[in-house]
Design a protein around this motif. Structure first.
Motif, short mmCIF file in Angstrom:
data_model
loop_
_atom_site.label_atom_id
_atom_site.label_comp_id
_atom_site.label_asym_id
_atom_site.label_seq_id
_atom_site.Cartn_x
_atom_site.Cartn_y
_atom_site.Cartn_z
N GLN A 358 4.54 -3.09 -0.94
CA GLN A 358 4.31 -4.18 -2.07
C GLN A 358 2.74 -3.83 -2.92
O GLN A 358 1.70 -3.41 -2.41
CB GLN A 358 4.47 -5.74 -1.65
CG GLN A 358 4.23 -7.03 -1.86
CD GLN A 358 4.60 -7.83 -1.17
OE1 GLN A 358 4.89 -8.16 -0.24
NE2 GLN A 358 4.99 -9.20 -2.16
N ASP A 360 1.10 -6.02 -4.94
CA ASP A 360 1.00 -7.54 -5.08
C ASP A 360 -0.04 -7.91 -6.03
O ASP A 360 0.16 -8.82 -6.57
CB ASP A 360 0.67 -8.82 -4.20
CG ASP A 360 0.79 -9.84 -4.22
OD1 ASP A 360 2.06 -9.79 -4.57
OD2 ASP A 360 -0.03 -10.40 -3.91
N GLY A 363 2.63 -6.87 -8.62
CA GLY A 363 3.68 -8.00 -9.13
C GLY A 363 4.61 -6.80 -9.02
O GLY A 363 5.58 -7.49 -9.77
N TYR A 378 7.68 -9.01 -10.49
CA TYR A 378 7.33 -10.96 -10.24
C TYR A 378 5.85 -10.82 -11.43
O TYR A 378 5.28 -9.91 -11.48
CB TYR A 378 6.96 -11.32 -9.28
CG TYR A 378 6.69 -11.08 -7.90
CD1 TYR A 378 5.11 -11.25 -8.13
CD2 TYR A 378 7.28 -9.18 -7.39
CE1 TYR A 378 4.52 -10.55 -7.00
CE2 TYR A 378 5.63 -9.17 -5.91
CZ TYR A 378 4.58 -9.41 -6.18
OH TYR A 378 4.37 -9.15 -4.77
N ARG A 380 2.53 -10.65 -11.92
CA ARG A 380 1.46 -10.80 -11.34
C ARG A 380 0.02 -10.26 -12.67
O ARG A 380 -0.15 -10.07 -12.69
CB ARG A 380 0.72 -10.20 -10.36
CG ARG A 380 1.21 -10.54 -8.94
CD ARG A 380 0.56 -11.78 -8.40
NE ARG A 380 0.21 -11.78 -7.02
CZ ARG A 380 0.57 -13.47 -6.18
NH1 ARG A 380 0.59 -14.34 -7.23
NH2 ARG A 380 0.85 -13.29 -5.41
N ALA A 452 2.90 -16.40 -10.19
CA ALA A 452 4.02 -16.11 -8.95
C ALA A 452 3.67 -17.36 -8.16
O ALA A 452 2.62 -17.25 -7.99
CB ALA A 452 4.25 -14.98 -8.49
N VAL A 455 5.32 -16.47 -3.18
CA VAL A 455 5.80 -15.14 -2.58
C VAL A 455 5.33 -14.99 -1.15
O VAL A 455 5.07 -15.28 -0.07
CB VAL A 455 4.61 -14.16 -3.23
CG1 VAL A 455 4.52 -12.49 -2.98
CG2 VAL A 455 3.96 -14.54 -4.70
N ALA A 469 10.10 -13.74 -4.31
CA ALA A 469 8.56 -14.53 -5.49
C ALA A 469 9.78 -15.49 -6.28
O ALA A 469 11.10 -15.09 -6.51
CB ALA A 469 8.76 -13.18 -6.11
N HIS A 480 13.25 -19.14 -8.03
CA HIS A 480 12.85 -17.86 -6.71
C HIS A 480 14.06 -17.16 -6.99
O HIS A 480 15.14 -17.35 -6.58
CB HIS A 480 12.17 -19.44 -6.05
CG HIS A 480 12.21 -18.49 -4.92
ND1 HIS A 480 13.24 -18.20 -3.99
CD2 HIS A 480 10.81 -18.57 -4.78
CE1 HIS A 480 12.13 -17.26 -2.75
NE2 HIS A 480 11.12 -17.30 -3.56
#
Length: 580
Positions: A358, A360, A363, A378, A380, A452, A455, A469, A480
């Motif tokens: 991941q 994060d 994203g 997703y 970010r 997001a 998550v 997410a 979602h």
């Protein structure tokens, strides 16, 4: 800025070598074929230089007026990138490779083409002087060619003049490039560092050169610190622009070593190691391709490998050797060509960048199982997103991109294409009420960036990889998504609510035959490419259709593909199961 002036560069730009002997002309012409955005440009190199002001896309001709008088979008010209492409000097690297192998005819062609370019593009007239990044790419290619030909320490006067003219164009607008928070800043910083340090090496008394070198190094350090996240993600949320950035830093490092200049900071090198690992982990299971993620302008800044434009492994291998001191790919392959051409020593240590992970801060989630890979996107957003691709999922089985992204196509084209390719409709996600998940403010800018929500970090549950997410958009729609990858299946759960009229789930499928499979439970089933795609829902289906969509794997080219559209009118759950 409007008053800058430079002398008209003249040949020779590169010295001939007494050891040069002609290669077979047909072979040389074949290897020297001019490309545009990764594909043949259709130019006959045996007939002399191209028309530097003519678009390879539309055939339109750009005006020859001072660069600052040329608008971003010229009537009748179409996408100005079609004019810029030949003037990026990719062909110079191809000719330098041939000349380095002893072909004197290629050196003659280099000087002839550069002379023609200078005559047709006097400083600072015409579209090819309009963009500081385009000038920067030429500087990098001139420098790399000089390194290939062993002409760094004693270049021809024409090359010095051409270099200086470009640096004079780049320096006044560097702040504009930096403000974009994208590859413009990294490219122009690299050009100032490379070109400035080159002129300093030739004359310690050159004050302009010292200023350009310091400025370039400063912004290279600054851009790496700001634009590359701690997880290796880059500000443009794009695989190809990530490669552009990484190749730019690779060329800066190659040049630093060539002139034995002080090392870049440990912080910069650390960020580039992370960025290398990120790109390495986006490579498809068979190694030859990557997801069509984010904006893509068709650039490949260091085309030294005889591989397809979409193959990023040569860039990953080069950056891994330069910044991590390890081979990304220990098995010999065409991705090693830049290392051999640049005469870089191959390290004995190797790294593995293919893993479930991941990212994060950027994203992204990469899920890998044997010969399958899923990429989950997703929001970010710390920097402006280029596409409305919220919760998009890409899926690969070996070398087949089963569920795919549309790409970019063109930055200046007619409707509906200008709106289509960056839109939610062009991604594997749910579109609500026929609109994008972010409002479009301008050609390159979306507004109301969502954050997001809920998550769930990547985890492994009894051999099944999963990540979750979601987001709530500016009109109150909630979406979602849960993505799960097992040995023989990919499962996506979408929970949707808050829309007014309709929600359309799209799966953009690999081109080829897809057939409906009938069943008695009311689910949607398709068969194709050895896969079974099934969609079921907690609410009633309003519409289920296999329609024609479009994708662009290469800039300025678009091709059709099948798209499954499943429409519902009520809140609820949609479950997609892809078995293989």
């Amino acid at each position: 800025m409007k008053r800058i002036a430079a002398e008209q560069p003249t040949a020779p730009f590169f010295w001939a070598s007494s050891s040069c002997t002609p290669l077979d002309n047909a072979l040389a012409d074949d290897r020297m074929a001019v490309t545009a955005f990764g594909l043949p440009a259709g130019l006959d190199v045996t007939q002399g230089p191209p028309d530097w002001h003519k678009s390879v896309i539309t055939g339109g001709v750009a005006p020859t007026v001072p660069w600052w008088q040329i608008p971003d979008f010229v009537d009748g010209l179409g996408d100005i990138k079609g004019v810029w492409e030949a003037s990026r000097f990719d062909w110079l690297l191809a000719l330098a490779r041939l000349a380095e192998q002893g072909d004197g005819g290629s050196l003659d062609r280099i000087n002839t083409w550069l002379q023609d370019w200078c005559e047709q593009n006097p400083p600072y007239l015409g579209a090819n002087w309009k963009c500081g990044q385009e000038a920067s790419i030429r500087v990098m290619h001139l420098a790399m060619s000089a390194r290939l030909l062993g002409q760094v320490r004693a270049p021809a006067q024409g090359l010095i003049a051409l270099l200086r003219a470009h640096l004079k164009r780049i320096a006044p607008t560097i702040q504009y490039a930096i403000a974009q928070d994208n590859n413009h800043g990294t490219s122009e910083a690299a050009a100032l560092f490379i070109g400035g340090s080159w002129l300093v090496a030739l004359s310690e008394e050159d004050r302009d050169a010292h200023r350009w070198m310091r400025q370039g190094r400063k912004w290279l350090e600054n851009r790496a610190k700001r634009l590359i996240e701690e997880d290796g993600s880059f500000s443009q949320y794009s695989i190809n622009y990530h490669r552009v950035m990484l190749d730019t830093y690779s060329m800066a490092e190659i040049w630093r070593r060539a002139l034995e200049l002080p090392e870049f900071s440990g912080g910069l090198v650390r960020k580039l190691k992370l960025a290398t690992a990120w790109l390495g982990n986006m490579v498809s299971p068979d190694g030859g391709d990557t997801p069509n993620l984010g904006a893509n302008d068709g650039a490949r800044l260091l085309p030294l490998a005889d591989t397809d434009y979409r193959d990023v492994r040569p860039s990953v291998q080069l950056a891994s050797v330069l910044f991590a001191g390890k081979l990304a790919y220990s098995k010999p392959g065409p991705y090693d060509q830049p290392l051999h051409i640049l005469k870089l020593q191959l390290p004995s240590a190797s790294a593995s960048y293919s893993e479930s992970r991941q990212y994060d801060q950027g994203g992204y989630v990469v899920l890998r199982k044997q010969q399958t890979m899923a990429l989950f996107r997703y929001p970010r957003f710390r920097f402006r997103p280029g596409q409305s691709d919220l919760l998009h999922v890409d899926f690969w089985r070996g070398g087949l991109n089963v569920l795919r992204d549309a790409g970019s196509y063109s930055y200046n084209c007619d409707e509906p294409w200008q709106s289509y390719f960056p839109s939610s409709e062009a991604h594997n996600t749910v579109q609500f009420d026929g609109r994008d998940s972010m409002p479009r403010l301008s050609r390159f800018l979306f507004g109301a960036w969502p954050k997001a929500r809920a998550v769930v970090p990547l985890f492994d549950e009894q051999g099944q990889l999963r990540a979750d997410a979601g987001y709530c958009d500016w009109k109150g729609v909630d979406h979602h998504r849960s993505v799960s990858l097992a040995d023989n299946s990919l499962t996506i759960l979408d929970e949707i609510s808050g829309f007014e009229k309709a929600a359309v789930l799209r799966w953009r499928l690999a081109p080829g035959e897809w057939h409906w499979e009938s069943n008695g439970d009311g689910d949607v089933c398709l068969l194709g490419h050895g896969c079974r795609l099934r969609v079921k829902a907690s609410q009633t289906f309003v519409r289920c259709e296999l329609v024609e969509g479009w994708e662009s794997r290469y800039y300025s080219r678009k091709t059709p593909l099948p798209v499954l559209e499943v429409e519902v009118a009520d809140s609820g759950k949609l479950i997609t199961e892809l078995t293989f």
